[in-house]
Design a protein around this motif. Structure first.
Motif, PDB file in Angstrom:
ATOM      1  N   GLU A 327      -1.784 -34.411   0.694  1.00  0.00           N
ATOM      2  CA  GLU A 327      -2.282 -34.771   2.023  1.00  0.00           C
ATOM      3  C   GLU A 327      -2.988 -33.582   2.647  1.00  0.00           C
ATOM      4  O   GLU A 327      -2.433 -32.484   2.707  1.00  0.00           O
ATOM      5  CB  GLU A 327      -1.096 -35.206   2.884  1.00  0.00           C
ATOM      6  N   GLU A 384       8.652 -27.803   1.927  1.00  0.00           N
ATOM      7  CA  GLU A 384       9.368 -29.054   2.140  1.00  0.00           C
ATOM      8  C   GLU A 384       8.794 -29.805   3.344  1.00  0.00           C
ATOM      9  O   GLU A 384       8.159 -29.215   4.221  1.00  0.00           O
ATOM     10  CB  GLU A 384      10.859 -28.786   2.355  1.00  0.00           C
ATOM     11  N   THR A 385       9.066 -31.109   3.390  1.00  0.00           N
ATOM     12  CA  THR A 385       8.529 -31.962   4.458  1.00  0.00           C
ATOM     13  C   THR A 385       8.896 -31.440   5.841  1.00  0.00           C
ATOM     14  O   THR A 385       8.090 -31.477   6.770  1.00  0.00           O
ATOM     15  CB  THR A 385       9.051 -33.401   4.287  1.00  0.00           C
ATOM     16  N   LYS A 386      10.111 -30.895   5.971  1.00  0.00           N
ATOM     17  CA  LYS A 386      10.559 -30.388   7.274  1.00  0.00           C
ATOM     18  C   LYS A 386       9.723 -29.196   7.749  1.00  0.00           C
ATOM     19  O   LYS A 386       9.717 -28.863   8.942  1.00  0.00           O
ATOM     20  CB  LYS A 386      12.033 -29.997   7.215  1.00  0.00           C
ATOM     21  N   LYS A 388       6.371 -28.956   7.338  1.00  0.00           N
ATOM     22  CA  LYS A 388       4.955 -29.322   7.325  1.00  0.00           C
ATOM     23  C   LYS A 388       4.180 -28.681   8.472  1.00  0.00           C
ATOM     24  O   LYS A 388       3.054 -28.203   8.298  1.00  0.00           O
ATOM     25  CB  LYS A 388       4.807 -30.847   7.378  1.00  0.00           C
ATOM     26  N   PHE A 406      -0.933 -30.716   1.155  1.00  0.00           N
ATOM     27  CA  PHE A 406       0.510 -30.591   1.331  1.00  0.00           C
ATOM     28  C   PHE A 406       1.189 -31.485   0.298  1.00  0.00           C
ATOM     29  O   PHE A 406       0.939 -32.696   0.245  1.00  0.00           O
ATOM     30  CB  PHE A 406       0.911 -31.010   2.744  1.00  0.00           C
ATOM     31  N   ALA A 408       4.654 -31.721  -0.168  1.00  0.00           N
ATOM     32  CA  ALA A 408       6.003 -32.157   0.233  1.00  0.00           C
ATOM     33  C   ALA A 408       7.058 -31.775  -0.796  1.00  0.00           C
ATOM     34  O   ALA A 408       7.740 -32.610  -1.375  1.00  0.00           O
ATOM     35  CB  ALA A 408       6.031 -33.654   0.504  1.00  0.00           C
ATOM     36  N   GLY A 409       7.196 -30.476  -1.034  1.00  0.00           N
ATOM     37  CA  GLY A 409       8.247 -29.987  -1.933  1.00  0.00           C
ATOM     38  C   GLY A 409       7.801 -29.919  -3.379  1.00  0.00           C
ATOM     39  O   GLY A 409       6.631 -30.048  -3.710  1.00  0.00           O
ATOM     40  N   SER A 411       7.084 -31.497  -6.025  1.00  0.00           N
ATOM     41  CA  SER A 411       6.786 -32.901  -6.309  1.00  0.00           C
ATOM     42  C   SER A 411       6.000 -33.052  -7.597  1.00  0.00           C
ATOM     43  O   SER A 411       6.244 -32.362  -8.585  1.00  0.00           O
ATOM     44  CB  SER A 411       6.048 -33.511  -5.123  1.00  0.00           C
TER      45      SER A 411
END
Length: 458
Positions: A327, A384-386, A388, A406, A408-409, A411
């Motif tokens: 993203e 991680e998402t937290k 962002k 991004f 998200a970890g 992934s």
């Protein structure tokens, strides 16, 4: 790895019944070996390992009963070292041959032979002596060199006398144990040096024994392969020779150079197969293995190499790159395939990664130098998402150019390319095909040279 034959190990009750029935009949039967004892108080399962070419291979496990007891029965086992482990916490080395009846008590890494063969009683006596240093050669031990070195120096001169005391009726075992004693002491001594401690000595403080470990050609004796820790030992020795060396190197030694440390071809093959996990690209693996492939002399070693090659083949130069997505700063999904037509340089990074941030100024300089070229730089964050918002703020603060994604970890990108550490730079050509998934960093001139070489072919 050799498959375990079902007939090699049977439940204790079934084995005893089979043996009793067979004795009454005319046909000869294999001599039954029984291993039983008391497990550590909280243990739930005991695992039995055989040794296959210097590695432990699980061949059976037994559930510990309410009385903390366990048992194994083995029809006609192959003679040699075996290992027991309680819930995978510590290991107990035993010696098994057909007909043995062994009873012992295990106690969180230590053990006592309650009844058994002369070989196991002799092995137990040695391991009691060895424990003076071996218990300090594991992670979590708080001993420092100030107490370890004197203990090591006290044990080393005693080994010759302990060897003379090895006098069981089994000559094969006697010679194996005498050889293994020297290997065990070296193993513990090297392990201690390479484990983090609160205090570390200078090389000038090492006991003279450490200099004796290094030989021009090491581990010539194939009996090393009877030791379940042989794979770890050869890796330890290679690292140990590196830290003991006074030679200045510009980079790590090649697989071929390291294999020369050993003079037994099968042991060279063991070291080579133990090193396969360090290669992250197909090309680097095949380049490194070519001059040493002749040392993969056993079927197991050859199979291990083929498995490593197969695992990396999808990452070979010329293979199509993985169509990952991420993203961007506006929240739009961007796919790798959207970027075809340009050379793509992917930087896998995170805001918490110090080495990643250290590369950023070099990366930005490279981006500026190539800004008029047919190149796209992609930053792929594994925050991680937290975090962002932290990622977004960092990108803005540092004025990071190119395509910032991004992930998200840890992934899809890190999983597909088996990325265990960052920063990781990857380069793909204009058709989206892999050039390398382990590229040089921007802080070195090699990355720019690689990109310009690809552009020159375009």
């Amino acid at each position: 790895m050799k498959p375990t034959k079902v007939s090699r190990l049977l439940p204790l009750a079934a084995c005893l019944a089979w043996n009793a029935h067979a004795v009454a009949g005319p046909a000869p039967v294999p001599t039954l070996t029984v291993i039983q004892g008391q497990a550590p108080e909280k243990a739930k399962k005991i695992v039995l390992y055989a040794v296959e070419e210097g590695r432990k291979t699980e061949i059976a496990n037994a559930v510990v009963n309410e009385q903390h007891a366990f048992a194994f029965a083995m029809p006609a086992p192959k003679e040699g070292f075996y290992y027991l482990s309680a819930d995978n916490r510590g290991e107990t080395r035993i010696y098994i041959k057909p007909g043995d009846q062994l009873k012992l008590k295990m106690d969180n890494g230590a053990y006592t032979v309650l009844a058994g063969s002369a070989e196991n009683k002799q092995l137990w006596q040695w391991q009691e002596q060895l424990s003076a240093i071996s218990r300090h050669a594991s992670l979590g031990d708080t001993t420092t060199y100030l107490s370890f070195f004197p203990t090591l120096e006290a044990l080393v001169p005693k080994v010759a006398g302990l060897k003379k005391a090895v006098n069981t009726p089994n000559r094969k075992f006697n010679e194996l144990l005498k050889y293994t004693m020297d290997v065990d002491v070296e193993h513990a001594a090297m392990s201690f040096l390479l484990i983090p401690h609160s205090k570390h000595p200078e090389k000038s403080q090492y006991p003279a024994y450490y200099r004796q470990i290094i030989q021009d050609k090491k581990y010539c004796d194939g009996r090393l392969l009877a030791n379940g820790d042989a794979g770890r030992i050869v890796r330890l020795y290679q690292t140990f020779t590196y830290i003991m060396s006074t030679e200045k190197r510009t980079g790590p030694a090649s697989l071929e150079e390291n294999a020369r440390l050993f003079c037994n071809d099968t042991i060279k093959g063991l070291f080579i197969t133990e090193s396969l996990g360090g290669f992250r690209t197909f090309d680097k693996l095949t380049d490194a293995i070519t001059p040493v492939k002749q040392y993969l002399v056993t079927a197991d070693q050859q199979q291990r190499y083929l498995a490593a090659e197969k695992a990396l083949r999808k990452f070979a130069a010329g293979e199509q790159g993985f169509n990952f997505t991420g993203e961007d700063m506006s929240g739009k999904k961007v796919a790798f395939n959207d970027l075809k037509g340009k050379v793509v340089v992917v930087d896998v990074w995170a805001t918490w990664c110090g080495p990643c941030k250290a590369e950023l100024p070099h990366l930005q300089k490279l981006e500026e130098e190539l800004r008029d070229k047919n190149v796209t730089f992609v930053g792929y964050s594994v925050d991680e998402t937290k975090d962002k918002e932290k990622w977004s703020a960092f990108v803005k603060e540092k004025d990071m150019k190119g395509v910032q994604l991004f992930g998200a970890g840890w992934s899809e990108v890190t999983k597909f390319y088996d990325i265990k550490g960052i920063p990781r730079f990857m380069v793909f050509d204009q058709q989206g095909k892999i050039v390398t998934i382990d590229a040089p960093r921007p802080s070195t001139p090699e990355l720019k040279a690689l990109i310009e070489k690809i552009l020159g072919k375009g």
